[in-house]
Structures are given as C-alpha cells and as structure tokens.
Design a protein around this motif. Structure first.
Motif, PDB file in Angstrom:
ATOM      1  N   UNK A  61      33.255  18.751  13.187  1.00 22.62           N
ATOM      2  CA  UNK A  61      32.265  17.750  13.628  1.00 22.62           C
ATOM      3  C   UNK A  61      32.741  17.054  14.894  1.00 22.62           C
TER       4      UNK A  61
ATOM      5  N   UNK B   2      36.797  21.536   8.458  1.00 21.44           N
ATOM      6  CA  UNK B   2      35.371  21.201   8.508  1.00 21.44           C
ATOM      7  C   UNK B   2      35.147  19.804   9.038  1.00 21.44           C
ATOM      8  N   UNK B   3      36.089  18.897   8.754  1.00 18.98           N
ATOM      9  CA  UNK B   3      35.949  17.549   9.296  1.00 18.98           C
ATOM     10  C   UNK B   3      36.185  17.551  10.800  1.00 18.98           C
TER      11      UNK B   3
ATOM     12  N   UNK C 182      40.281  33.583  13.866  1.00 21.00           N
ATOM     13  CA  UNK C 182      39.772  34.124  12.603  1.00 21.00           C
ATOM     14  C   UNK C 182      40.274  33.376  11.387  1.00 21.00           C
ATOM     15  N   UNK C 183      40.740  32.167  11.534  1.00 21.40           N
ATOM     16  CA  UNK C 183      41.241  31.457  10.378  1.00 21.40           C
ATOM     17  C   UNK C 183      42.740  31.599  10.180  1.00 21.40           C
TER      18      UNK C 183
ATOM     19  N   UNK D 142      45.090  30.422   7.234  1.00 20.91           N
ATOM     20  CA  UNK D 142      44.180  29.732   6.319  1.00 20.91           C
ATOM     21  C   UNK D 142      42.871  30.503   6.184  1.00 20.91           C
ATOM     22  N   UNK D 143      42.911  31.810   6.357  1.00 19.17           N
ATOM     23  CA  UNK D 143      41.718  32.633   6.270  1.00 19.17           C
ATOM     24  C   UNK D 143      41.099  32.519   4.880  1.00 19.17           C
ATOM     25  N   UNK D 144      39.784  32.378   4.866  1.00 21.01           N
ATOM     26  CA  UNK D 144      39.046  32.267   3.610  1.00 21.01           C
ATOM     27  C   UNK D 144      39.466  31.034   2.807  1.00 21.01           C
ATOM     28  N   UNK D 145      39.743  29.963   3.500  1.00 21.34           N
ATOM     29  CA  UNK D 145      40.074  28.722   2.806  1.00 21.34           C
ATOM     30  C   UNK D 145      38.801  27.934   2.553  1.00 21.34           C
ATOM     31  N   UNK D 146      38.916  26.929   1.671  1.00 20.29           N
ATOM     32  CA  UNK D 146      37.741  26.140   1.345  1.00 20.29           C
ATOM     33  C   UNK D 146      37.393  25.151   2.442  1.00 20.29           C
ATOM     34  N   UNK D 147      38.290  24.925   3.401  1.00 20.93           N
ATOM     35  CA  UNK D 147      38.076  23.816   4.325  1.00 20.93           C
ATOM     36  C   UNK D 147      38.332  24.180   5.772  1.00 20.93           C
ATOM     37  N   UNK D 148      38.408  25.484   6.093  1.00 21.24           N
ATOM     38  CA  UNK D 148      38.706  25.904   7.460  1.00 21.24           C
ATOM     39  C   UNK D 148      37.507  26.654   8.018  1.00 21.24           C
ATOM     40  N   UNK D 149      37.129  26.360   9.270  1.00 22.11           N
ATOM     41  CA  UNK D 149      36.035  27.083   9.912  1.00 22.11           C
ATOM     42  C   UNK D 149      36.584  27.819  11.128  1.00 22.11           C
ATOM     43  N   UNK D 150      35.863  28.860  11.527  1.00 21.76           N
ATOM     44  CA  UNK D 150      36.207  29.562  12.757  1.00 21.76           C
ATOM     45  C   UNK D 150      35.495  28.869  13.906  1.00 21.76           C
TER      46      UNK D 150
END
Lengths: 182, 177
Positions: free
Chosen positions: A80, A76-77, A104-105, A108-116
């Motif tokens: 940006x 997520x960082x 698709x991640x 780290x799929x469905x992690x708290x800090x990873x975006x597609x």
C-alpha cells in the motif's frame, strides 16, 4: 495552446531526443529499503562502484525523483505504501524490482503476507540475485538507459581481453603406448 | 511424512538457579529442564502464569525477551513460551529463563502479563494474531497489529485466520508465481 506548443517542441523542433538524453543521465532512485538489498545499493553509490558516473544519484524523497528502486521483500502492508509512493512521483517514472524477493517472492515465496512487485506496479527492469551485486544494479540502470532510448535489451558488450600470452602453455597430449601384441 | 514434534521441555539436569526458583515458586513449578545452552526451562500451569511473573520480577528478572507459542496440533494443545532475562541484576547475567505453559487448542485463553512486564505487550499482540491465543487482560486483543487488515480472513465466514497455526493453508501461487 500549451498542448500544441508541447507537440511542436517535442516533434517538430526535435527536442524529444534532447529530452530523452536529459532523462537518461539523471536517474535518481528512491531508496525503498525493505530488505538486505539496501546494503548492495549503498555499495553501488559508494566510491568503489560509483554509479553516479551514469547519473544515478541516490535520493531520499520520492516527489523530486523519477526512479523507484524496490529493494527487497514487499509485504501486503508495504505494498500500500509502495503504491502511494509511486503515485506521488512526477512523470516520467520508472520502477526497478531488485532481488529475488521483489521479483518472485524469493525466500518468502507463497507466503501469506508477501506480494510480488509486478502485481502492484509496472516494473521496467528486474534484477536477479539474492542480493544482487552492485554490478547487477548498474547493469539494470544501463538497461533502463536503453529502454529510454527506445531499444530495450541488455546491449552491453563484454570487454574481451586476450590472456594467452600470460597463461602457461597447454599441456601436450601424451602419446599412447603402442598396443602390445597378444 | 510424519514430522515428530519437538519435546515440550528439555531433559532435567542440575542448575544453580533451580533451588532458588523452587522455593520461590512452590507448587507453581510442575517440571523443569535444562537446554543444551545451559538455560533453565520451567513448566508451569497456565492458571498461574501471572503469579509466576510477579515472583520472577521480585527475583530480579526485569524484562521478557520473547513470548511465542507453538502449535502441537496432534495433541490439540498450544505451548506458550516466555523467555525472561535481566539487564541489571549481576547474578542473573547471561541467563535466560524459559517458562512454558500448555493451553488447550480449542479454547486458547491465558492471562496477560503485559501490566507486570510491559515488554511482553507487543509480543502478546503478535502472538494473538498469529496463533489466535486470547490474552485476557490485554486491551488490544481482537485488533490487527502486524498483519494487513485485508489479509488472512476466511472468505465464507469473515472470521480471521491465524497464519502460524499448523492447519493454515497459504493460497498457492503456482510454479512460477
């Protein structure tokens, strides 16, 4: 005035085809190495695969290039930063999402800090694999060529080689023994 | 499916460093064990973590390799794990010293060792935002260090959530993301 001149040059003087040809053979990707996929891109530009045959020159500054090759996991960082980098690039610009993490991640799929990546940027071509091979990266650039030409899709015909003269002859089917009379 | 929690300290055995550490630490040493790799592991009370760190610095351990925590949710405890090692002391070559302390899960506070071992500073800050353990004495507590400022915040209360705790729930992306 300049807009009208541009319209004339692109439409009437049929410079659009020339323009697309120029863009197609000078795709300069920015290395955005966030994971191990960067190693494969290093191979892609190396002498073994030599993606510069298709005009793919690895570049280091986003302001002078037109393709952003997202190599790996985007947190997520980092998302940006990715958006900021993308908005600094001049038009026309293209985005390639490379690897399972970017698509698709991945791991780290469905992690708290990873975006597609496609939630942040408009992705043109996805490259599957973990990590994708250099051939897959080159194939993605061929798909981008086709997209710029206006005919999206993987129009790459495989090379067909007839190997039958070099292969051993197929084994003959053995004859079944005749059924014994009961 | 019940998952069995790993033991807090490996089974005890003999170790060449043990006598030296036992005389140096005294009653700060609660129990000990030896890991399968042959590294010594000590359990210490959480109030004496700074005292232990100062004594280990005198003994020649010059940096903290790793500082992490483990969430024992069923018992209501956090296990804070320090790994000490030495670059310069030839007697302690190839040795890792595990030091572990138990703190309660509802009030996770432990003293900071960042002024004794500066290499523990970043690990303490990471451990603080992943587990919510408050390291008393570290100046950076309560700030975001690695996580995104908008990430992992409870929508109702506005308080930060701690993603490596066992009761943290990740938002479900669905089958295809």
């Amino acid at each position: 005035m300049s807009q009208a001149l541009r319209e004339f040059l692109m439409r009437k003087a049929k410079l659009e085809k020339l323009f697309k040809w120029g863009v197609r053979w000078s795709l300069w990707p920015v290395h955005l190495v966030t994971s191990c996929c960067g190693v494969e891109v290093a191979h892609t530009s190396g002498p073994g695969f030599d993606a510069e045959r298709w005009g793919v020159l690895p570049f280091h500054t986003m302001r002078q290039s037109n393709v952003i090759l997202v190599e790996g996991t985007i947190t997520r960082k980092m998302a940006r930063v990715l958006k900021m980098v993308y908005e600094q690039m001049p038009e026309p610009k293209y985005v390639l999402a490379m690897g399972a993490c970017a698509v698709r991640g991945g791991l780290f799929w469905n992690s708290y800090h990873v975006v597609q990546v496609d939630t942040v940027l408009p992705v043109d071509v996805y490259i599957a694999g973990c990590p994708p091979t250099p051939e897959a990266v080159i194939r993605a650039f061929m798909m981008l060529h086709n997209k710029i030409k206006g005919q999206p899709g993987p129009y790459i015909e495989p090379t067909k080689v007839d190997l039958t003269p070099y292969l051993p002859p197929p084994p003959k089917p053995q004859q079944k023994p005749a059924a014994q009379a009961a | 499916m019940a998952v069995k929690a790993p033991p807090k300290c490996p089974p005890p055995a003999d170790h060449p460093l043990l006598e030296k550490l036992r005389t140096a630490l005294g009653d700060a040493l609660l129990s000990h064990g030896v890991t399968p790799e042959g590294h010594l592991c000590l359990m210490v009370p959480p109030g004496k973590v700074r005292e232990v760190a100062a004594k280990l610095k005198e003994l020649g351990f010059d940096h903290v390799l790793s500082l992490s925590a483990m969430d024992y949710m069923a018992e209501g405890k956090f296990l804070v794990m320090y790994v000490y090692a030495s670059y310069l002391n030839p007697d302690l070559k190839n040795q890792l010293l595990h030091v572990r302390a138990e703190i309660p899960r509802n009030d996770p506070k432990i003293a900071s060792i960042a002024d004794i071992y500066p290499s523990a500073d970043y690990d303490e800050r990471e451990c603080h935002e992943m587990f919510g353990i408050w390291f008393e004495g570290n100046q950076h507590m309560g700030k975001r260090f690695l996580l995104d400022p908008d990430c992992c915040i409870d929508e109702k209360t506005g308080k930060p959530l701690y993603p490596l705790r066992k009761d943290f729930k990740v938002p479900d992306w669905g089958l295809m993301g």
